[in-house]
Design a protein around this motif. Structure first.
Motif, mmCIF file in Angstrom:
data_model
loop_
_atom_site.group_PDB
_atom_site.id
_atom_site.type_symbol
_atom_site.label_atom_id
_atom_site.label_comp_id
_atom_site.label_asym_id
_atom_site.label_seq_id
_atom_site.Cartn_x
_atom_site.Cartn_y
_atom_site.Cartn_z
ATOM 1 N N CYS A 43 0.706 -1.130 -0.004
ATOM 2 C CA CYS A 43 -0.055 -0.155 -0.057
ATOM 3 C C CYS A 43 0.827 1.265 0.043
ATOM 4 C CB CYS A 43 -1.063 0.038 1.176
ATOM 5 S SG CYS A 43 -2.342 -1.443 1.174
ATOM 6 N N ILE A 44 1.877 1.359 0.822
ATOM 7 C CA ILE A 44 2.912 2.459 0.808
ATOM 8 C C ILE A 44 3.488 2.431 -0.457
ATOM 9 C CG2 ILE A 44 5.130 3.226 1.730
ATOM 10 C CD1 ILE A 44 4.324 1.797 4.247
ATOM 11 N N LEU A 45 4.005 1.582 -1.225
ATOM 12 C CA LEU A 45 4.431 1.675 -2.515
ATOM 13 C C LEU A 45 3.270 2.284 -3.452
ATOM 14 C CD1 LEU A 45 6.539 -1.596 -3.065
ATOM 15 C CD2 LEU A 45 7.236 0.773 -2.784
ATOM 16 N N TYR A 277 13.619 12.827 1.527
ATOM 17 C CA TYR A 277 13.903 11.702 2.768
ATOM 18 C C TYR A 277 12.715 10.545 2.308
ATOM 19 C CZ TYR A 277 17.784 14.202 4.862
ATOM 20 O OH TYR A 277 18.948 14.770 5.145
ATOM 21 N N TYR A 278 11.556 11.234 2.052
ATOM 22 C CA TYR A 278 10.405 10.297 1.885
ATOM 23 C C TYR A 278 10.785 9.620 0.657
ATOM 24 C CZ TYR A 278 5.560 8.889 0.972
ATOM 25 O OH TYR A 278 4.525 8.158 0.842
ATOM 26 N N ALA A 283 12.179 3.959 -1.319
ATOM 27 C CA ALA A 283 13.193 3.067 -1.929
ATOM 28 C C ALA A 283 13.380 1.807 -0.989
ATOM 29 C CB ALA A 283 14.280 3.765 -2.215
ATOM 30 N N SER A 284 13.291 1.962 0.384
ATOM 31 C CA SER A 284 13.499 0.852 1.249
ATOM 32 C C SER A 284 12.326 0.003 1.341
ATOM 33 C CB SER A 284 13.871 1.265 2.883
ATOM 34 O OG SER A 284 12.590 2.127 3.011
ATOM 35 N N PHE A 289 9.682 -5.215 -0.686
ATOM 36 C CA PHE A 289 8.747 -5.599 -1.620
ATOM 37 C C PHE A 289 9.623 -6.964 -2.242
ATOM 38 C CE2 PHE A 289 6.868 -6.098 -5.786
ATOM 39 C CZ PHE A 289 5.615 -6.466 -5.461
ATOM 40 N N CYS A 290 10.902 -6.582 -2.766
ATOM 41 C CA CYS A 290 11.715 -7.608 -3.537
ATOM 42 C C CYS A 290 11.843 -8.901 -2.553
ATOM 43 C CB CYS A 290 12.778 -7.104 -4.007
ATOM 44 S SG CYS A 290 12.471 -5.763 -5.210
ATOM 45 N N ILE A 291 12.196 -8.520 -1.324
ATOM 46 C CA ILE A 291 12.362 -9.574 -0.374
ATOM 47 C C ILE A 291 11.286 -10.588 0.051
ATOM 48 C CG2 ILE A 291 13.248 -10.227 2.143
ATOM 49 C CD1 ILE A 291 14.664 -7.653 2.097
#
Length: 525
Positions: A43-45, A277-278, A283-284, A289-291
């Motif tokens: 959802c954040i992405l 920074y957001y 990006a984190s 998500f990939c993990i």
């Protein structure tokens, strides 16, 4: 069925059953927690890539180029263009005035424009706008013989085979000569055709007056002909205040039926992804998500190896695979967009006298957003399924821990229903009267039963009884003191089928009992 074997051998100690129940609950909660974290991350992405500024930027730009009317003709704007005359009025009026902002409202220059236009004083026009036309050849369709004396020319609808590649008109500038395009942009899907990337192309000048002279020259020399099928107007803007690019495409289609069909595309996208920074927080989340995707993929591969062809018989497994495919597609689109932006952005901004083709970058970025939206839709469907299944499994499992007790007998239920029916019909008498008529009642009931049930029904009841005895023998042990008995998924399926059949049987017995009572009442009378 390891659990069933232990029950037959003497049962599992109470403290071990309690420990296994705690482990099962803990594992279920852990799975739900992990998937809930994955949903929050997704959802954040999804929502982190959009912001209200995109809507407002699209709104002000569409109002400027679509709704602004021609001076002296309030009814004519780009949306209402229906003829070639209206089209040239728009080009020389609202389009020209909207692209060139070279002074403040009091005719003073507010700041150093550095040979660039600032639309609404905040949006930098990147490079120069481009106008592109696609045509079809003459005689691409056949005129009926009776009308050939009236009309010798025939221009069919636009297709790749019908496209005109020859020079026309003055033949001395790019707008009169066909040019192939090296753009990576996809073909445009319009109202009446699919259009390629080549055509008769020219770019506008940095000077407003030179551009106006260019439009007048093209109009007087009939740049738009009967073979014209579409004209594209492309340009891009950048707003540093909100770090957004706005890629704009205005399209005028000239169908073979005559007239003009207008359409438009406004893409406000964030091509410079990692600035604040957001952005680094987003990006984190992308790395997380990939993990998650690697972990879920590994789990599904293990399930495929374990269940083999049976894995593909469940619709929820197909949804899981679809979710994984969408996730991989989203990562592919995101990687491609970032690579293209890294390679192309510097070149596009290097020469301000050329057209900067940001359309392909915006196009793939929009597709990435769409795929992420579809992914989160299926992810929430799976989440609801897991919540429902977990809740239902717990409730049914608790019910069956009670239903497997010896006192849960079909006979007792029938006997209780029988007594209730007698009381309701006011047929139940005192104990002495019941004892006197016991023998007679048995004979009457037996006769009514024989008349109410046929041989197939009796055989079905016997099979049901055998099935029930087999399940009780398999899943129940009187030596087990604790009411809680773990149930595997396969056992749960079998017990669930048993419950369904038992419900049908109870309903059937209830109907037959009513028939028996009616006949019994008739025999007594």
């Amino acid at each position: 069925m390891a659990e069933a074997s232990r029950w037959r051998e003497g049962g599992t100690p109470k403290h071990k059953l309690k420990y296994r129940r705690e482990v099962e609950i803990r594992t279920t909660l852990q799975e739900l927690l992990v998937y809930f974290i994955f949903l929050i991350n997704l959802c954040i992405l999804t929502f982190g890539m959009v912001n209200p500024h995109m809507y407002y930027l699209n709104k002000v730009m569409s109002s400027l180029f679509l709704d602004t009317s021609v001076p002296g003709d309030e009814r004519t704007n780009f949306k209402s263009v229906r003829s070639i005359t209206d089209f040239w009025k728009f080009m020389e009026g609202p389009l020209l005035e909207g692209l060139y902002w070279d002074s403040w409202y009091n005719n003073k220059q507010p700041y150093n424009l550095k040979n660039s236009s600032r639309i609404y004083y905040e949006n930098i026009l990147l490079g120069v706008p481009r106008v592109r036309q696609l045509k079809v050849r003459n005689n691409t369709c056949k005129v009926y013989s009776s009308f050939q004396s009236l009309m010798s020319e025939c221009y069919d609808k636009y297709t790749y085979e019908n496209e005109d590649l020859s020079d026309f008109g003055l033949k001395h500038d790019t707008e009169w000569k066909y040019s192939t395009s090296n753009s990576n942009s996809p073909w445009h899907w319009g109202f009446v055709g699919m259009y390629g990337n080549g055509g008769y192309i020219f770019t506008l000048s940095k000077s407003k007056y030179k551009t106006k002279d260019k439009f007048i020259d093209l109009r007087l020399n009939s740049w738009i002909t009967r073979g014209t099928r579409v004209i594209f107007i492309d340009f891009s803007l950048y707003n540093a205040n909100v770090n957004l690019f706005c890629i704009i495409r205005l399209v005028a289609e000239f169908p073979a039926t005559g007239g003009i069909l207008t359409s438009w595309q406004f893409y406000s996208v964030k091509l410079l992804r990692y600035v604040s920074y957001y952005d680094y927080f987003i990006a984190s989340c992308e790395i997380t998500f990939c993990i998650f995707l690697i972990v879920f993929t590994t789990q599904e591969v293990k399930k495929m190896k374990e269940f083999k062809s049976a894995y593909f018989k469940s619709i929820w497994n197909w949804i899981e695979l679809l979710l994984l495919v969408l996730c991989f597609m989203a990562i592919s689109f995101n990687t491609y967009c970032n690579i293209q932006i890294f390679l192309s952005l510097g070149q596009l901004l290097e020469n301000t006298e050329k057209y900067s083709d940001f359309y392909s970058l915006a196009y793939w970025h929009i597709y990435y957003n769409n795929i992420i939206a579809i992914t989160i839709f299926f992810a929430w469907i799976k989440n609801m399924f897991l919540a429902i299944i977990n809740d239902t499994y717990s409730e049914v499992k608790a019910d069956y821990s009670i239903a497997r007790r010896p006192d849960f007998e079909l006979g007792k239920m029938i006997k209780k229903s029988y007594k209730n029916a007698l009381e309701k019909l006011k047929l139940k008498k005192d104990q002495k009267d019941e004892d006197r008529e016991m023998k007679r009642s048995r004979d009457l009931v037996e006769q009514a039963r024989r008349e109410g049930f046929d041989e197939n029904e009796t055989e079905s009841a016997k099979q049901m009884k055998k099935w029930k005895e087999r399940l009780e023998k398999k899943y129940y042990s009187t030596e087990t003191e604790d009411d809680y008995q773990p149930v595997t998924q396969q056992e749960f399926r079998e017990l669930f089928l048993y419950a369904v059949e038992l419900e049908k049987e109870l309903h059937y017995v209830s109907l037959k009992l009513n028939q028996v009572m009616r006949k019994f009442s008739a025999l007594q009378n």
